[in-house]
Scaffold this motif. Structure first.
Motif, PDB file in Angstrom:
ATOM      1  N   GLU A  59       0.827  -1.202   0.000  1.00 43.65           N
ATOM      2  CA  GLU A  59       0.000   0.000   0.000  1.00 43.65           C
ATOM      3  C   GLU A  59       0.862   1.253   0.000  1.00 43.65           C
ATOM      4  N   ALA A  63       1.332   4.626  -2.758  1.00 47.50           N
ATOM      5  CA  ALA A  63       1.077   6.008  -2.335  1.00 47.50           C
ATOM      6  C   ALA A  63       2.188   6.927  -2.814  1.00 47.50           C
ATOM      7  N   ALA A 101      -5.323  15.414  -3.805  1.00 47.08           N
ATOM      8  CA  ALA A 101      -5.828  14.169  -3.226  1.00 47.08           C
ATOM      9  C   ALA A 101      -6.065  14.336  -1.732  1.00 47.08           C
ATOM     10  N   PHE A 103      -6.331  11.913   1.617  1.00 50.26           N
ATOM     11  CA  PHE A 103      -6.094  10.574   2.156  1.00 50.26           C
ATOM     12  C   PHE A 103      -6.857  10.438   3.469  1.00 50.26           C
ATOM     13  N   ASN A 106      -8.887   4.222   6.394  1.00 57.15           N
ATOM     14  CA  ASN A 106     -10.026   3.404   5.981  1.00 57.15           C
ATOM     15  C   ASN A 106     -10.878   2.876   7.135  1.00 57.15           C
ATOM     16  N   GLU A 127      -9.737  13.978  -5.480  1.00 59.25           N
ATOM     17  CA  GLU A 127      -9.743  12.525  -5.332  1.00 59.25           C
ATOM     18  C   GLU A 127      -9.644  12.146  -3.851  1.00 59.25           C
ATOM     19  N   ARG A 129      -8.951   9.080  -1.267  1.00 65.15           N
ATOM     20  CA  ARG A 129      -8.354   7.745  -1.188  1.00 65.15           C
ATOM     21  C   ARG A 129      -8.453   7.216   0.238  1.00 65.15           C
ATOM     22  N   GLU A 130      -9.071   6.057   0.380  1.00 65.27           N
ATOM     23  CA  GLU A 130      -9.106   5.387   1.678  1.00 65.27           C
ATOM     24  C   GLU A 130      -7.878   4.497   1.790  1.00 65.27           C
ATOM     25  N   VAL A 131      -7.068   4.727   2.810  1.00 64.82           N
ATOM     26  CA  VAL A 131      -5.788   4.024   2.937  1.00 64.82           C
ATOM     27  C   VAL A 131      -5.610   3.513   4.362  1.00 64.82           C
TER      28      VAL A 131
END
Length: 319
Positions: A59, A63, A101, A103, A106, A127, A129-131
């Motif tokens: 992951e 990134a 973006a 972040f 999650n 955008e 992003r689930e991280v």
């Protein structure tokens, strides 16, 4: 006799068997040696900790590259910036700071701030992003992020000569190594309020247009152009050749800022750094060093406050 012979043979055979088991001649020594310390859980391929570490590394590889710890807080390089923490990210989005973006952890426990953060990001076309937490930890470089981080693209700087093409009157703020991005943001806000043509900052050893400057500018950073100069003194010389009068603010100036004849026509107002003021070469390049009258009990003014006063006075003497 035969019985005795058989018994002696049995005895010899038993003794022979016993002799083979007393010693091994060192052949079993390795079996008695230790195998070293037990490997960590994350180093054992069959352990769930190992698999979790592998997933986190994959992951993190997807990134954006983490922010270098060696870069100074006031960097003006082309690297992206990060706003981290729920309050900082929410303020940045409310100010509509350009971002690429968002972040979000999650498994974050969403509160009102997180809900508004995600809503504003979606509304602005950013955008989301689930991280996993490991990715946010890497991006934040160890700083507390509270489960959110906003990536902001590098600011696009103008050329110092571009500011001469601004509509009349030309009013350029020149900052001689201002270090605090909050001071830069405050100066940008004043520049926007009083109609300045733009702001010039050095390429090195000075605050750049970062997230912190954006926030303090209250949106003025989107309207007031900021140019970077390789050499401030040389840029002032170029401005002077173009007919711009350069004044430097210093508490020891012999001339009062309120003298109207200094503020007529194209003008460059030079502000020194927070601690050292104007550098010697920049001071010598200015056409005039001026001071702002203050009471004897006040030692000096903050750089952004002095800039605001000078811009206000200049706006009152537009020819």
């Amino acid at each position: 006799m035969a019985g005795n012979s058989q018994r002696r043979g049995a005895t010899r055979r038993a003794g022979s068997k016993k002799g083979a088991t007393v010693g091994t001649g060192g052949h079993g020594r390795k079996a008695l040696e230790g195998k070293g310390p037990t490997p960590k859980a994350e180093e054992r391929s069959y352990h769930k900790a190992y698999k979790a570490k592998q997933r986190a590394e994959k992951e993190a590889a997807k990134a954006p590259a983490p922010r270098g710890k060696a870069a100074p807080r006031h960097r003006t390089s082309g690297s992206d910036e990060l706003a981290i923490g729920r309050n900082s990210v929410l303020e940045a989005l409310r100010m509509r700071i350009p971002a690429t973006a968002l972040f979000v952890f999650n498994r974050i426990d969403a509160d009102d701030r997180v809900t508004e953060i995600v809503s504003l990001a979606v509304e602005q076309g950013i955008e989301v992003r689930e991280v996993p937490k490991s990715v946010l930890d890497t991006l934040a470089g160890g700083s507390p992020h509270q489960g959110v981080a906003l990536e902001v693209p590098p600011y696009v700087y103008a050329d110092p000569r571009d500011l001469l093409e601004a509509p009349s009157p030309v009013r350029i703020m020149v900052l001689d190594h201002i270090q605090d991005p909050r001071n830069l943001g405050a100066i940008l806000r004043s520049a926007g309020a009083f109609g300045a043509s733009g702001v010039v900052i050095p390429e090195r050893r000075a605050a750049g247009v970062t997230v912190a400057a954006w926030k303090v500018s209250a949106g003025a950073a989107a309207r007031v152009p900021v140019a970077r100069a390789t050499n401030i003194a040389r840029t002032l010389e170029d401005y002077k050749k173009a007919g711009v009068f350069a004044i430097g603010l210093d508490a020891g100036g012999e001339v009062d800022l309120h003298q109207s004849n200094l503020l007529d026509g194209p003008l460059a107002i030079v502000i020194g750094s927070e601690g050292e003021g104007l550098s010697r070469l920049v001071s010598e390049t200015c056409d005039q060093i001026v001071s702002i009258p203050i009471t004897a009990t006040t030692e000096s003014l903050n750089a952004s406050v002095a800039a605001s006063i000078a811009l206000y006075e200049a706006s009152r003497h537009v020819s």
